[in-house]
Structures are given as structure tokens and as C-alpha cells.
Design an enzyme around this catalytic site. Structure first.
Site, PDB file in Angstrom:
ATOM      1  N   LYS A 195       0.834  -1.206   0.000  1.00  0.00           N
ATOM      2  CA  LYS A 195       0.000   0.000   0.000  1.00  0.00           C
ATOM      3  C   LYS A 195       0.866   1.253   0.000  1.00  0.00           C
ATOM      4  O   LYS A 195       1.950   1.256   0.582  1.00  0.00           O
ATOM      5  CB  LYS A 195      -0.883   0.037   1.250  1.00  0.00           C
ATOM      6  CG  LYS A 195      -1.956  -1.028   1.293  1.00  0.00           C
ATOM      7  CD  LYS A 195      -2.833  -0.853   2.513  1.00  0.00           C
ATOM      8  CE  LYS A 195      -3.989  -1.849   2.466  1.00  0.00           C
ATOM      9  NZ  LYS A 195      -4.889  -1.660   3.618  1.00  0.00           N
TER      10      LYS A 195
ATOM     11  N   GLU B 103     -11.426   3.666   9.979  1.00  0.00           N
ATOM     12  CA  GLU B 103     -11.881   2.523   9.176  1.00  0.00           C
ATOM     13  C   GLU B 103     -11.189   1.236   9.601  1.00  0.00           C
ATOM     14  O   GLU B 103      -9.975   1.231   9.815  1.00  0.00           O
ATOM     15  CB  GLU B 103     -11.519   2.723   7.698  1.00  0.00           C
ATOM     16  CG  GLU B 103     -12.253   3.814   6.999  1.00  0.00           C
ATOM     17  CD  GLU B 103     -11.933   3.806   5.492  1.00  0.00           C
ATOM     18  OE1 GLU B 103     -12.552   4.588   4.794  1.00  0.00           O
ATOM     19  OE2 GLU B 103     -11.062   3.027   5.035  1.00  0.00           O
TER      20      GLU B 103
ATOM     21  N   GLU C 116      -7.423   2.905   7.749  1.00  0.00           N
ATOM     22  CA  GLU C 116      -6.999   4.300   7.647  1.00  0.00           C
ATOM     23  C   GLU C 116      -7.982   5.186   8.396  1.00  0.00           C
ATOM     24  O   GLU C 116      -9.027   4.702   8.855  1.00  0.00           O
ATOM     25  CB  GLU C 116      -6.897   4.740   6.182  1.00  0.00           C
ATOM     26  CG  GLU C 116      -8.138   4.536   5.367  1.00  0.00           C
ATOM     27  CD  GLU C 116      -7.870   4.599   3.853  1.00  0.00           C
ATOM     28  OE1 GLU C 116      -8.400   5.523   3.229  1.00  0.00           O
ATOM     29  OE2 GLU C 116      -7.148   3.737   3.307  1.00  0.00           O
TER      30      GLU C 116
ATOM     31  N   ASN D 262     -10.186   8.761   8.083  1.00  0.00           N
ATOM     32  CA  ASN D 262     -10.678   9.838   7.228  1.00  0.00           C
ATOM     33  C   ASN D 262     -10.903  11.067   8.100  1.00  0.00           C
ATOM     34  O   ASN D 262     -11.640  11.000   9.075  1.00  0.00           O
ATOM     35  CB  ASN D 262     -11.984   9.440   6.548  1.00  0.00           C
ATOM     36  CG  ASN D 262     -11.795   8.212   5.684  1.00  0.00           C
ATOM     37  OD1 ASN D 262     -10.868   8.151   4.888  1.00  0.00           O
ATOM     38  ND2 ASN D 262     -12.634   7.217   5.860  1.00  0.00           N
TER      39      ASN D 262
ATOM     40  N   ARG E 149     -12.432  13.943   7.687  1.00  0.00           N
ATOM     41  CA  ARG E 149     -13.458  14.847   7.163  1.00  0.00           C
ATOM     42  C   ARG E 149     -14.828  14.347   7.597  1.00  0.00           C
ATOM     43  O   ARG E 149     -14.944  13.263   8.159  1.00  0.00           O
ATOM     44  CB  ARG E 149     -13.406  14.810   5.636  1.00  0.00           C
ATOM     45  CG  ARG E 149     -13.621  13.391   5.133  1.00  0.00           C
ATOM     46  CD  ARG E 149     -13.823  13.272   3.648  1.00  0.00           C
ATOM     47  NE  ARG E 149     -14.288  11.938   3.300  1.00  0.00           N
ATOM     48  CZ  ARG E 149     -13.525  10.865   3.139  1.00  0.00           C
ATOM     49  NH1 ARG E 149     -12.213  10.973   3.282  1.00  0.00           N
ATOM     50  NH2 ARG E 149     -14.057   9.699   2.850  1.00  0.00           N
TER      51      ARG E 149
HETATM   52  C1  MV4 Z   1      -6.960  -4.152   2.638  1.00  0.00           C
HETATM   53  C2  MV4 Z   1      -7.700  -5.270   2.179  1.00  0.00           C
HETATM   54  C3  MV4 Z   1      -7.317  -6.516   2.645  1.00  0.00           C
HETATM   55  N1  MV4 Z   1      -6.268  -6.644   3.489  1.00  0.00           N
HETATM   56  N2  MV4 Z   1      -5.918  -4.335   3.467  1.00  0.00           N
HETATM   57  C4  MV4 Z   1      -9.188  -0.892  -0.079  1.00  0.00           C
HETATM   58  C5  MV4 Z   1      -9.295   0.576   0.104  1.00  0.00           C
HETATM   59  C6  MV4 Z   1      -8.397   0.967   1.198  1.00  0.00           C
HETATM   60  N3  MV4 Z   1      -9.088   1.813   2.107  1.00  0.00           N
HETATM   61  C7  MV4 Z   1      -7.980  -0.302   1.858  1.00  0.00           C
HETATM   62  N4  MV4 Z   1      -8.513  -1.379   1.072  1.00  0.00           N
HETATM   63  C8  MV4 Z   1      -8.310  -2.691   1.402  1.00  0.00           C
HETATM   64  N5  MV4 Z   1      -7.274  -2.909   2.250  1.00  0.00           N
HETATM   65  C9  MV4 Z   1      -5.584  -5.564   3.879  1.00  0.00           C
HETATM   66  N6  MV4 Z   1      -4.550  -5.699   4.692  1.00  0.00           N
HETATM   67  C10 MV4 Z   1      -8.790  -5.062   1.324  1.00  0.00           C
HETATM   68  C11 MV4 Z   1      -9.091  -3.765   0.931  1.00  0.00           C
HETATM   69  C12 MV4 Z   1     -10.258  -3.632   0.081  1.00  0.00           C
HETATM   70  C13 MV4 Z   1     -11.409  -2.990   0.548  1.00  0.00           C
HETATM   71  C14 MV4 Z   1     -11.494  -2.418   1.819  1.00  0.00           C
HETATM   72  C15 MV4 Z   1     -12.633  -1.796   2.252  1.00  0.00           C
HETATM   73  C16 MV4 Z   1     -13.740  -1.731   1.412  1.00  0.00           C
HETATM   74  C17 MV4 Z   1     -13.697  -2.264   0.167  1.00  0.00           C
HETATM   75  C18 MV4 Z   1     -12.542  -2.918  -0.288  1.00  0.00           C
HETATM   76  C19 MV4 Z   1     -12.509  -3.473  -1.572  1.00  0.00           C
HETATM   77  C20 MV4 Z   1     -11.383  -4.106  -2.003  1.00  0.00           C
HETATM   78  C21 MV4 Z   1     -10.250  -4.173  -1.185  1.00  0.00           C
END
Ligand code: MV4
Length: 468
Positions: free
Chosen positions: A158, A275, A288, A290, A292
């Protein structure tokens, strides 16, 4: 208290902020682009100032023009809404240096929580649960490979400056990890001007659980419980609800408290959302923060009875939070459907143009936050979300029943909207039983498209058979 607030946003959130200001007897100034000249929310503002052309880099993202508009209209404070400049620490700093209160956190708190590596470090210190992974941005790829071997594959790469799914790579072995770090770095450098990346354990099946928090300038921080936002497509949320269904009360309380503790330790003032992903065993991992007000804040308002936008304004003016944690309780269940002008049959292509038909739903527990109406022309330059339908009820089942009635009443035309999709999702067994995860909408859309093309090809072969 402020006398006059400038709203650096548009659409339904501009209207939402105007309503909060009126409740607090504060005057409003809206800035708008030429595409939004004559737009409905501007009628509700006390003053409005055109700041540029339709493309947002020439208007809603122009810091210099927004500050100039605040100066000429003698505003005391600036509310950024969501999107646009709302999470830009430089903008928050320019507001402060120009003598305007930024309605949100200090630039320092925003930068600390906005950088995912520094945010995760702080979370670890206060005991907010996070995924195992690298503690710092990756300097040496071999070090990252060692960490991946320790935590086990799959891992996810990431961007520290990323968000909303950009700059992420899943790696299932060492070769994919090495390639993923390289490509994520390049993407992050191009997208955010910061190529720093880190890795953590990747979770395949999860729910999106987010905690609403509020902090003030007197060191108080509270949580307003959580929302489930698992109903999403391509990182765009479609449905949000509060509280998150089926979560163990003790686990839920613990994670909500740790989210508030994180905000408190960052000396955070304003609204923040922490989140998390929740796995099948109801373990939580922070993603993370947010910094706002969020699109989906109304579901939390409906179950807590609090006005989040009013609280943001008051704490920004230096008042203490109007509630302490023990005053905050959950009443019933709320669901929000985002109403987007998009064509589901053309890859969710945004639909601009004149709204001719607009019949709004109503009834007990129904709330419609929208700037749209019959005669409103949707410009092509911005987000396709034209409103949010929110329902509240004593139980989740009653909220779903009310949502189905409200969606059936709601007529918008001639353009396509997400209303029809929401009606199908309300009937989806995974939604109805809350057995969903973050991928169920995409799985459902794929299956529905395949079923549709099968029906078509069978129809065609029947037609051929009839001709023969
Ligand atoms: C992740 C994950 C699985 N494992 N981190 C997508 C957006 C960003 N905010 C973080 N995201 C994700 N992080 C780990 N370690 C899967 C996602 C993710 C996701 C997260 C929340 C809502 C929708 C999503 C759709 C695809 C992947």
C-alpha cells in the site's frame, strides 16, 4: 461562535452544511463554478461567489480563489465538506495562516493521521488493532521480503499517502511482492507525489466497519459507534448502515473505544472516521482514518440523535463537545442508499442532463439529503451522486422494509439512476441476512450480467430455431 461560514463545496453536502449553519444562526457563503450557476443549494445560502470554470481544478480546488472569496465576504471560517480540498493539509494551513478557521482538524493532526504509516504507528501505541506488517515505509526490498516471510502470504503493498484503493498490490509470493513494490511505488509517486509504500497481511474476505469519532480542542474525544459499509463497487460505497449488524457487543465496544483513543492521542478536533476491516471471527484491523465529514454521516445521526455537522462547527469555534461518551447511545437502525445518476447497463457511466421527473419518497423515518429536483440539470463535471436516501427504524428488518417502500416511491427520470440496483440489493439474501462481505455486490453484478447474457443468447438461438 462564527458569524459567517464559507462552504468550499457543492451539491448535497453544501446544502447539509447550510442547514447546520442556519440551525446555529450562522450566515453562509457558497463558492461555485460556472457549471453550478443557479444551482438549487445556492438559493439557500446568504451569499454566493463564482470562483471559476466547471473543471474542479479551475474552481473547487483553487485555494487562492476560495481564500479570496472568504476575504471579500468577511467569512470567519471555511467548511470543506468531503472530497475536493477536505483532506488537504496544505489547504487547512493556508486557511489558518489567512485568518480563517478551517472546520476540521489542525493541519498537523490531519497530516499525522493522513499518512498511513504514521497513523498505524500511533494506532499501535494506543492499542488500536492493526494488520501485522512493516512498521515503516519500505527502504530495502529484501527487508520487506523478510517481513512477508514472517507474517505469511498473501500480503498487500500500500502507498503511505494512498487511500480509496489506489496504489495497492496484492502479492501471493516473493516474485509478486518484488514486482508489486516496484509498480506500487511508481503508481504512488505519479498519483500522490510520494512513492513511499509499506506491506501488511492481506485479508481476503472481510466486512468494512468504520467508527465515527468526534474530538474537541479541550482534549475530549468520543465515538458515535460504527457503520457497516461493505456494500460497495470499485471502492465506491453504495449502501451504508448503522449499527453494524451481528457484531459481538463486547468486541464492538472495545474497537469503538480504541478508535476514540486514537483520535484523543492525535489531539484531534472535529469529525474523524476510523476505518477497519472485520474478519469472519470478528477480529478488527485498522485501515486508515478519514479526517473529514463523510458522505454516510447521516446514518450515525439517525441512530444517535446527534447533529455531526453542528458538532464540527461548534468544536471548531472552540466550544467543548456537547456530549460525553456516557450520553451517547444507539437507538434503532439506519440505512443509507446513495442515489447516483449512473447507467448500470453501460458500466455505471455517469448520466448528465436535465432531471424532468423527480418524485421524492416520504413517510416515517425517511430522510432525503439531496440538492436535486425536477428542472435541475446534472453537470457532467462532478461526482454522479445526486442524493442520499436514509431510513431509520426500530430494527434492521423494519429499516429494510421502509427502505424498500421509499425506493419504490422514488422516481427520477429520464436518466438512469442507482435506485433500481438498490431495490435488488435490498432483496439480496446476503444483504437481508447481513452475511455479506466487501465483494458481494461485485459478485452479484457479475452473476446478474452472466445470467442476462445467457438469456439473450438462448433467445437468439430460439429465434434462429424458429426461422429454420
Ligand atoms: C486491505 C484489504 C485486505 N487486506 N488491506 C481498499 C481501500 C483501502 N481503504 C484499503 N482497502 C483494502 N485494504 C488488507 N490488509 C482489502 C481492501 C479492500 C477494501 C477495503 C474496504 C472496502 C472495500 C474494499 C474493496 C477491495 C479491497
Amino acid at each position: 461562535m462564527f458569524k459567517r461560514i464559507l462552504i468550499a463545496n457543492r451539491g448535497e453536502i453544501a446544502l447539509r452544511i447550510i442547514r447546520a449553519c442556519k440551525t446555529l444562526d450562522i450566515e453562509t457563503v457558497c463558492v461555485y463554478s460556472t457549471a453550478d450557476r443557479g444551482a438549487p443549494w445556492l438559493e439557500q445560502a446568504d451569499h454566493s461567489v463564482c470562483i471559476g470554470a466547471a473543471p474542479s481544478p479551475q474552481s473547487y480546488l483553487r485555494i487562492d480563489r476560495i481564500i479570496a472569496a472568504a476575504e471579500v465576504t468577511h467569512a470567519d471560517a471555511i467548511h470543506p465538506g468531503y472530497g475536493f480540498l477536505s483532506e488537504n493539509a496544505h489547504f487547512a494551513e493556508v486557511c489558518r495562516d489567512s485568518g480563517f478557521e478551517f472546520i476540521g482538524p489542525s493541519p498537523e493532526a490531519m497530516a499525522l493521521l493522513g499518512d498511513k504509516v504514521s497513523c498505524k504507528k500511533m494506532a499501535r501505541q494506543v492499542g488500536t488493532p492493526v494488520f501485522p506488517g512493516t512498521e515503516d515505509a519500505i527502504e530495502d526490498i529484501d527487508d520487506a521480503v523478510k517481513v512477508a516471510d514472517e507474517i505469511g502470504y498473501p500480503v498487500i503493498v500500500k502507498a503511505t499517502a494512498g487511500g480509496g484503493g489506489r496504489g495497492m498490490r496484492v502479492a501471493r509470493d516473493e516474485a509478486q511482492l518484488r514486482a508489486g513494490i516496484e509498480s506500487a511505488r511508481q503508481e504512488a509517486a505519479a498519483a500522490f507525489g510520494n512513492g513511499a509504500v509499506y506491506i501488511e497481511k492481506f485479508l481476503e474476505h472481510a466486512r468494512h466497519f468504520e467508527v465515527q469519532t468526534l474530538g474537541d480542542k479541550h482534549g475530549n474525544a468520543v465515538h458515535l459507534y460504527e457503520r457497516d459499509c461493505s456494500s460497495q463497487r470499485r471502492h465506491q460505497k453504495l449502501i451504508e448502515e448503522a449499527p453494524a449488524p451481528g457484531v459481538d457487543p463486547a468486541k464492538r465496544r472495545a474497537v469503538c473505544e480504541r478508535a476514540a483513543a486514537l483520535i484523543a492521542s492525535a489531539k484531534y478536533s472535529g469529525a474523524a472516521t476510523v476505518e477497519f476491516l472485520m474478519d469472519a471471527a470478528q477480529n478488527f484491523y485498522m485501515l486508515e482514518v478519514n479526517t473529514r465529514v463523510q458522505v454516510e454521516h447521516p446514518v450515525t445521526e439517525m441512530i444517535t440523535g446527534l447533529d455531526i455537522v453542528c458538532e464540527m462547527i461548534k468544536v471548531s469555534a472552540g466550544l467543548p463537545l456537547s456530549v460525553k461518551q456516557s450520553d451517547i447511545s444507539v437507538n434503532g437502525h439506519a440505512i443509507e442508499c446513495r442515489i447516483n445518476a449512473e447507467d448500470p447497463d453501460r458500466g455505471f457511466m455517469p448520466q448528465a442532463g436535465l432531471i424532468e421527473t423527480f418524485v421524492a419518497p416520504g413517510g416515517p423515518g425517511v430522510r432525503l439529503d439531496t440538492h436535486a429536483r425536477a428542472g435541475y440539470r446534472i453537470p457532467a463535471n462532478y461526482d454522479s451522486m445526486i442524493g442520499k436516501l436514509i431510513v431509520h427504524g426500530p430494527t434492521r428488518d423494519i429499516a429494510i422494509a421502509r427502505m424498500k417502500v421509499a425506493l419504490a416511491e422514488f422516481k427520477i427520470g429520464p436518466m438512469r439512476t442507482s435506485i433500481a440496483l438498490h431495490r435488488r440489493l435490498m432483496d439480496h439474501p446476503d444483504f437481508a441476512n447481513a452475511t455479506f462481505d466487501i465483494h458481494y455486490v461485485e459478485r452479484y453484478l457479475k452473476a446478474a450480467a452472466e445470467a442476462e447474457s445467457k438469456v439473450q443468447s438462448e433467445g437468439e438461438s430460439k429465434l434462429e430455431g424458429a426461422r429454420a
